[in-house]
Enzyme design. Structure first.
Site, PDB file in Angstrom:
ATOM      1  N   LYS A 131      -7.607  -3.871   1.939  1.00 21.42           N
ATOM      2  CA  LYS A 131      -6.219  -3.289   2.889  1.00 21.42           C
ATOM      3  C   LYS A 131      -6.029  -3.881   4.084  1.00 21.42           C
ATOM      4  O   LYS A 131      -6.861  -4.137   4.713  1.00 21.42           O
ATOM      5  CB  LYS A 131      -6.583  -1.556   2.760  1.00 21.42           C
ATOM      6  N   PHE A 146      -2.080   0.435 -10.757  1.00 24.07           N
ATOM      7  CA  PHE A 146      -2.364  -0.876 -10.182  1.00 24.07           C
ATOM      8  C   PHE A 146      -3.600  -1.473 -10.790  1.00 24.07           C
ATOM      9  O   PHE A 146      -4.270  -2.208 -10.428  1.00 24.07           O
ATOM     10  CB  PHE A 146      -2.229  -0.726  -8.754  1.00 24.07           C
ATOM     11  N   LYS A 157       0.819  -1.182  -0.104  1.00 22.73           N
ATOM     12  CA  LYS A 157       0.042   0.148  -0.111  1.00 22.73           C
ATOM     13  C   LYS A 157       0.709   1.340  -0.111  1.00 22.73           C
ATOM     14  O   LYS A 157       1.619   1.549   0.958  1.00 22.73           O
ATOM     15  CB  LYS A 157      -1.098  -0.062   1.236  1.00 22.73           C
ATOM     16  N   ARG A 193     -16.805   0.937  -2.837  1.00 22.52           N
ATOM     17  CA  ARG A 193     -15.877  -0.263  -1.930  1.00 22.52           C
ATOM     18  C   ARG A 193     -16.362  -1.588  -2.251  1.00 22.52           C
ATOM     19  O   ARG A 193     -17.519  -1.735  -2.562  1.00 22.52           O
ATOM     20  CB  ARG A 193     -16.190   0.150  -0.398  1.00 22.52           C
TER      21      ARG A 193
END
Length: 284
Positions: A201, A125, A53, A195
């Site tokens: 994460k 990404f 991340k 989401r």
């Protein structure tokens, strides 16, 4: 303009596993981003691609211009963007671990500092408008960057782990080196707006946002400086954050009314974050 855009896409010397469509943003439009949910231990961990991340600025390329997560244009130098393809890209502008404040200053300028931008990379990404699984999108991203051959354009490194223990070991290793945490992306997932549990994460700590409503004066070594921010959470609770600031940030603290991101480790019995530590001002 739209007819030209489609012709350019058709003429690209690239071979992809899915189809693209143009996705130019209009004024006051949020980029169509996929957002991460919190990681919970997975039994099928091998289904996920895992990457670091990054501590950078989320940057969406709509085929013509870069935008922040909130849909504000990023004034990147022409040489930085002129060879980017006329298709949507999702990634992170990045300087390196622990350099977010420096990067934010570079990205916020109305007139780009060409020398400063020389140190910025665009870490990709996702290909958000490609109609294929993430497995295929990741392969196509690598192919795309190889063909463009731009030194500041890269694909975030991804790997796979067989079990939670190996994933946890990797998280601790990267966190000790200054990384924010890990991202997990399900290989069989299609791109989704908003989401999703297909994007996760994973950090050693939690983080959230709060609005600055005041300050408290510093004591001792911080006498004459800002000692802590008084902040309000979304649920209305207020408390102080007094750690995580550089000397420069104590001399010139964020303004009242700004939203900050902070990290913490669990909550007290009263629902307040424990061991809260300032991270950054939220990009507007």
């Amino acid at each position: 303009m739209r007819r030209v855009k489609i012709q350019l896409i058709a003429c690209l010397p690239l071979t992809f596993g899915g189809l693209f469509w143009p996705s130019l943003l209009s004024a006051n439009t949020l980029p169509p981003l996929m957002l991460a949910a919190q990681y919970q231990q997975q039994d099928n961990l091998s289904d996920y691609w895992v990457s670091e991340k990054l501590d950078g600025v989320r940057a969406y390329w709509d085929g013509e211009r870069l935008y922040t997560r909130q849909g504000h244009p990023i004034n990147a130098p022409e040489w930085f963007i002129h060879r980017l393809p006329p298709i949507p890209l999702d990634g992170e502008l990045w300087l390196g671990r622990g350099r977010f404040a420096e990067l934010s200053g570079i990205v916020r300028t109305q007139q780009p500092d060409h020398q400063a931008w020389q140190s910025v990379s665009y870490q990709l990404f996702d290909l958000p408008s490609q109609l294929s699984t993430f497995d295929q999108r990741l392969a196509d991203l690598k192919h795309l960057t190889e063909q463009l051959d731009l030194p500041w354009l890269n694909v975030v490194a991804h790997e796979k782990f067989a079990n939670h223990q190996a994933l946890q070991q990797r998280l601790e290793q990267l966190s000790q080196a200054g990384a924010e945490g890990l991202m997990l992306h399900r290989g069989s997932a299609y791109h989704q707006l908003g989401r999703s549990d297909d994007l996760l994460k994973y950090k050693l700590y939690e983080d959230t946002e709060a609005v600055i409503i005041g300050y408290s004066q510093g004591q001792g070594q911080f006498s004459g400086l800002m000692g802590a921010l008084v902040v309000r959470l979304n649920d209305g609770k207020t408390f102080k954050i007094g750690s995580g600031f550089s000397l420069q940030e104590r001399q010139n603290p964020p303004a009242i009314g700004q939203t900050i991101t902070f990290r913490y480790n669990g909550k007290t019995a009263n629902g307040l974050p424990r061991f809260a530590r300032f991270m950054r001002v939220r990009e507007e």
